[in-house]
Design a protein around this motif. Structure first.
Motif, PDB file in Angstrom:
ATOM      1  N   GLU A  46       0.826  -1.207   0.000  1.00  0.00           N
ATOM      2  CA  GLU A  46       0.000   0.000   0.000  1.00  0.00           C
ATOM      3  C   GLU A  46       0.862   1.259   0.000  1.00  0.00           C
ATOM      4  N   ARG A  47       2.036   1.193   0.636  1.00  0.00           N
ATOM      5  CA  ARG A  47       2.917   2.357   0.751  1.00  0.00           C
ATOM      6  C   ARG A  47       4.232   2.100   0.024  1.00  0.00           C
ATOM      7  N   GLN A  48       4.146   1.582  -1.190  1.00  0.00           N
ATOM      8  CA  GLN A  48       5.314   1.232  -1.998  1.00  0.00           C
ATOM      9  C   GLN A  48       6.299   2.395  -2.076  1.00  0.00           C
ATOM     10  N   GLY A  49       7.585   2.099  -1.783  1.00  0.00           N
ATOM     11  CA  GLY A  49       8.629   3.106  -1.840  1.00  0.00           C
ATOM     12  C   GLY A  49       8.793   3.899  -0.565  1.00  0.00           C
ATOM     13  N   GLN A  50       7.911   3.703   0.439  1.00  0.00           N
ATOM     14  CA  GLN A  50       7.984   4.437   1.685  1.00  0.00           C
ATOM     15  C   GLN A  50       8.331   3.487   2.826  1.00  0.00           C
ATOM     16  N   VAL A  51       8.899   4.055   3.888  1.00  0.00           N
ATOM     17  CA  VAL A  51       9.244   3.257   5.052  1.00  0.00           C
ATOM     18  C   VAL A  51       8.000   3.040   5.910  1.00  0.00           C
ATOM     19  N   VAL A  52       7.677   1.780   6.196  1.00  0.00           N
ATOM     20  CA  VAL A  52       6.612   1.423   7.131  1.00  0.00           C
ATOM     21  C   VAL A  52       7.297   0.995   8.420  1.00  0.00           C
ATOM     22  N   THR A  53       7.086   1.761   9.493  1.00  0.00           N
ATOM     23  CA  THR A  53       7.812   1.507  10.723  1.00  0.00           C
ATOM     24  C   THR A  53       7.293   0.262  11.426  1.00  0.00           C
ATOM     25  N   ARG A  54       8.127  -0.269  12.295  1.00  0.00           N
ATOM     26  CA  ARG A  54       7.733  -1.448  13.071  1.00  0.00           C
ATOM     27  C   ARG A  54       6.556  -1.113  13.973  1.00  0.00           C
ATOM     28  N   GLU A  55       6.504   0.135  14.484  1.00  0.00           N
ATOM     29  CA  GLU A  55       5.380   0.531  15.326  1.00  0.00           C
ATOM     30  C   GLU A  55       4.077   0.535  14.536  1.00  0.00           C
ATOM     31  N   GLU A  56       4.132   1.002  13.282  1.00  0.00           N
ATOM     32  CA  GLU A  56       2.927   0.992  12.455  1.00  0.00           C
ATOM     33  C   GLU A  56       2.460  -0.432  12.187  1.00  0.00           C
ATOM     34  N   ILE A  95      11.420  -6.530  -0.543  1.00  0.00           N
ATOM     35  CA  ILE A  95      11.253  -6.057   0.831  1.00  0.00           C
ATOM     36  C   ILE A  95      12.619  -5.720   1.402  1.00  0.00           C
ATOM     37  N   GLU A  96      12.826  -4.428   1.674  1.00  0.00           N
ATOM     38  CA  GLU A  96      14.093  -3.952   2.200  1.00  0.00           C
ATOM     39  C   GLU A  96      13.956  -3.677   3.692  1.00  0.00           C
ATOM     40  N   THR A  97      14.910  -4.146   4.468  1.00  0.00           N
ATOM     41  CA  THR A  97      14.941  -3.850   5.897  1.00  0.00           C
ATOM     42  C   THR A  97      15.607  -2.497   6.116  1.00  0.00           C
ATOM     43  N   ILE A  98      14.925  -1.598   6.848  1.00  0.00           N
ATOM     44  CA  ILE A  98      15.506  -0.326   7.263  1.00  0.00           C
ATOM     45  C   ILE A  98      15.913  -0.514   8.721  1.00  0.00           C
ATOM     46  N   PRO A  99      17.203  -0.664   9.004  1.00  0.00           N
ATOM     47  CA  PRO A  99      17.638  -1.039  10.355  1.00  0.00           C
ATOM     48  C   PRO A  99      17.030  -0.165  11.438  1.00  0.00           C
ATOM     49  N   ARG A 100      16.506  -0.837  12.462  1.00  0.00           N
ATOM     50  CA  ARG A 100      15.929  -0.221  13.655  1.00  0.00           C
ATOM     51  C   ARG A 100      14.702   0.629  13.371  1.00  0.00           C
TER      52      ARG A 100
END
Length: 739
Positions: A46-56, A95-100
């Motif tokens: 749904e949010r392709q290209g954007q960071v989806v946080t772990r909290e979200e 799927i890319e991991t954005i550390p932390r």
């Protein structure tokens, strides 16, 4: 025969995702997915290209009243999802991991119907539509309000009504149905946004691997102009956009570089560089050759023409300015906290965009200002934290703006839609255009607006030790590919950075007993072991903030700033007894610019004291006997040496672009390299009388294809350690598809 699904599906790459059925299809194969991995996929798509946080993700997938191990559950869900998509965390395609922080979906996503035709992009569909029905409470509809149901109501008639309509007026009925169908079609068309831009038909324009990817190419619509490294200098080159053989251009100066070409192709905006990034005079030069014309007294590190070719925009220090092409009419647009860079003019001449770099001169955020100096604002506020944007450029029609995003491991290319269609929804983006393994630097859109060019680079550096007696090389730590290597004073240990891991490593010189020291969320540079090899001092690079000197145990642990409340320190080196550090300290030299000087930090008393007479010096190195500190002058054309006891300075060596000095064990000599002299020679200068001897030249190695040979250290036996820069960088071309 298997029945085709009737619910909307997500399409990316070779995959079709049926959210209702809870399965992923690849060609004719079906892959079952559990509920949690499927919901993670839906939220990321749904949010392709954007960071989806772990909290979200936690908020959407694990409500507050659910008692589970969220971290384990999320990691398991993402792992199962990657397995289903044949993806990996190390080389992500989807799927890319954005550390932390969280995750980002890399591929372009399309929502299609059962017939395979597109309906909408994920951003057009409410988030609760993109979840499988297992997670939706009974009685809650998953249809899209306002799209399907109202249309269905208009087209649903009872048998009695139809009979009455037929009997009263068949023509009126057909007109009404036709109008309803048209209304439904227009509704779907309006609610289906313009597709995302993309690139296709990727190919390589150049083949040498020697491009300087941090110098933006230029074009006159027929040729592409760029510079490539040739050992001690830069060659000005031209190539046709289709990848034909490149040709060298004889410029009017050494290291000539073309910043831009006027819209009519009648003039080149050029400069002559000694070191990349240094401000240099600007000139106008005709394509036919001849004598260039200086543009007043203007110097800059980058500049471009206005759309009509009558003005230029440029920067110097912290100022962004406009001037006429004859050097008159200089007008300041603004003075900024940190240095602006890479300004570009909008095609309508009304706006200018530029990089607003961070305090440590790393890529920061792209900002916009009116050509009259008004309406200063960030182009993508809060898009990423910290921002790592760079090198923007417009398409000729002004409909799209392209830029790079410099997060690790690879630089990505993005596009923003600046102008949409009034009759159809037009999301702005940013849209991911390219995420190549080689990176995507310095984009250039051709004047036809249909082709894109950018640099792709592969970074690699190998270490070799040089036997001064035989002039023979031998490999050192080839598997590690270390950079910024330093030896401990006793020669038993080394410390270095490894770009692929982003951590400090220590080991013996033969690579044994290696250990990594994570830096916990920061970058690092030039780690140096203390004389007792128990601590490491290094330059810490906090993304989005100032650089500083940190200390960390050689056994690992949390890095700590060397002085609390003091920042803008870099490049530390130890005193022989380990009680002090000499550092490069940035200072405020004036209202509009900064400079630096050297300083001594007393580690026992935690005090810092500036070294008198060291203004604008860098890369300090303390002699093993403690008597001297040698450093490079700000212009990089000389090495100066401080007698610590007498507090007096003298020039010990000179050159075109000298490297940082290194001391042998006996402190009798200083070794250094002149990087911009032919053969990038290595010298030894005697401290007592300043007598200089060339101990090595690397011309044969440079001629064999190595782009640079850089002196980095000395072994305990006095053999120089040389980094062979085998990095490759070429220009790539692609076709732009801009809906």
């Amino acid at each position: 025969m298997e029945q085709a699904p009737s619910s909307p599906m997500l399409k990316f790459g070779p995959y079709l995702v049926d959210l209702a059925a809870g399965e992923v299809r690849k060609n004719v194969s079906r892959i079952r997915l559990q509920e949690k991995p499927l919901r993670v996929l839906a939220l990321l798509a749904e949010r392709q290209g954007q960071v989806v946080t772990r909290e979200e993700l936690k908020k959407h997938l694990w409500p507050e009243d659910t008692f589970v191990d969220f971290e384990t559950g999320l990691n398991t869900a993402v792992s199962k999802l990657r397995d289903a998509l044949s993806d990996s965390a190390e080389s992500p395609r989807y799927i890319e991991t954005i550390p932390r922080r969280g995750y980002r979906f890399l591929a372009s996503v399309e929502v299609v119907g059962a017939n395979g035709h597109g309906l909408a992009t994920p951003s057009a569909i409410p988030a609760k539509v993109l979840v499988p029905p297992q997670s939706v409470p009974p009685g809650v509809s998953t249809t899209i309000p306002g799209i399907i149901e109202p249309a269905a109501e208009k087209l649903t008639y009872s048998h009695k009504q139809i009979e009455e309509l037929r009997s009263s007026s068949a023509l009126w009925l057909r007109g009404t149905i036709a109008a309803a169908v048209l209304l439904l079609a227009f509704t779907i068309w309006w609610l289906t946004p313009l597709p995302a831009p993309q690139i296709t038909d990727l190919y390589r324009v150049t083949q040498t691997g020697r491009m300087d990817y941090q110098v933006r190419p230029a074009t006159d619509g027929v040729r592409i102009f760029y510079v490539q490294r040739a050992g001690d200098h830069y060659d000005l080159m031209q190539s046709s956009p289709n990848g034909a053989e490149a040709q060298k251009i004889v410029g009017p100066f050494p290291n000539t570089m073309i910043w831009d070409v006027t819209p009519d192709g009648s003039k080149y905006l050029i400069t002559s560089i000694t070191r990349r990034g240094d401000p240099s005079p600007l000139w106008l030069w005709p394509p036919t050759g001849g004598t260039p014309v200086k543009i007043g007294d203007i110097v800059s590190g980058s500049a471009t023409f206005s759309p009509d070719g009558k003005q230029i925009v440029y920067h110097i220090h912290r100022d962004l300015l406009i001037a006429n092409t004859d050097g008159t009419g200089v007008r300041k647009l603004g003075t900024f906290k940190d240095a602006p860079d890479s300004p570009v003019w909008s095609p309508d001449g009304q706006k200018i965009r530029f990089n607003w770099n961070t305090e440590n001169r790393a890529p920061g955020e792209i900002w916009e200002i009116g050509a009259d100096g008004s309406n200063l604002h960030a182009v993508l506020p809060n898009w990423e934290s910290p921002p790592r944007q760079c090198c923007g450029t417009w398409t000729p029609d002004g409909r799209y703006f392209l830029f790079t995003e410099n997060s690790q491991p690879n630089t990505r290319l993005y596009a923003i839609r600046e102008k949409g269609d009034w009759w159809r929804r037009s999301p702005r983006g940013p849209f991911l255009l390219a995420s190549e393994a080689t990176g995507s630097w310095s984009p250039l859109v051709d004047r036809d607006g249909r082709h894109l060019y950018f640099y792709g680079s592969s970074m690699q550096s190998d270490l070799e030790t040089l036997d001064l007696a035989t002039q023979q090389f031998s490999a050192l730590l080839h598997e590690a590919h270390p950079v910024m290597l330093s030896l401990s004073p006793d020669g038993q240990w080394i410390s270095y950075m490894q770009p692929s891991t982003g951590v400090i490593w220590t080991s013996h010189l033969d690579g044994s007993a290696s250990k990594q020291i994570p830096l916990q969320g920061m970058g690092g540079a030039f780690p140096r072991l203390s004389p007792d090899s128990r601590r490491i001092a290094f330059t810490g690079l906090n993304l989005g903030g100032p650089e500083n000197v940190y200390l960390v145990s050689a056994d690992g642990g949390a890095p700590q700033p060397v002085l609390e409340g003091v920042r803008n320190l870099s490049d530390p080196d130890w005193s022989p007894d380990g009680s002090r550090l000499v550092v490069d300290r940035e200072i405020q030299a004036g209202q509009e610019q900064t400079s630096s000087m050297l300083a001594i930090i007393d580690l026992k008393n935690l005090k810092i004291e500036n070294l008198v007479g060291s203004e604008d010096m860098h890369q300090p190195r303390w002699s093993p006997d403690g008597r001297y500190i040698a450093a490079v002058a700000g212009t990089h054309n000389e090495i100066r040496m401080l007698d610590v006891a007498a507090q007096t300075w003298r020039t010990i060596a000179q050159g075109k672009s000298v490297s940082y000095p290194l001391w042998p064990k006996d402190s009798a000599d200083i070794y250094y390299q002149d990087l911009l002299s032919p053969g990038q020679p290595l010298y030894r200068v005697r401290v007592a009388d300043g007598a200089r001897t060339m101990v090595a030249s690397f011309q044969k190695i440079l001629d064999s294809g190595i782009s640079r040979c850089v002196f980095v250290s000395l072994t305990p036996g006095g053999s120089p350690i040389i980094a062979f820069d085998r990095s490759t960088s070429d220009i790539y071309g692609a076709r732009l598809v801009l809906p």
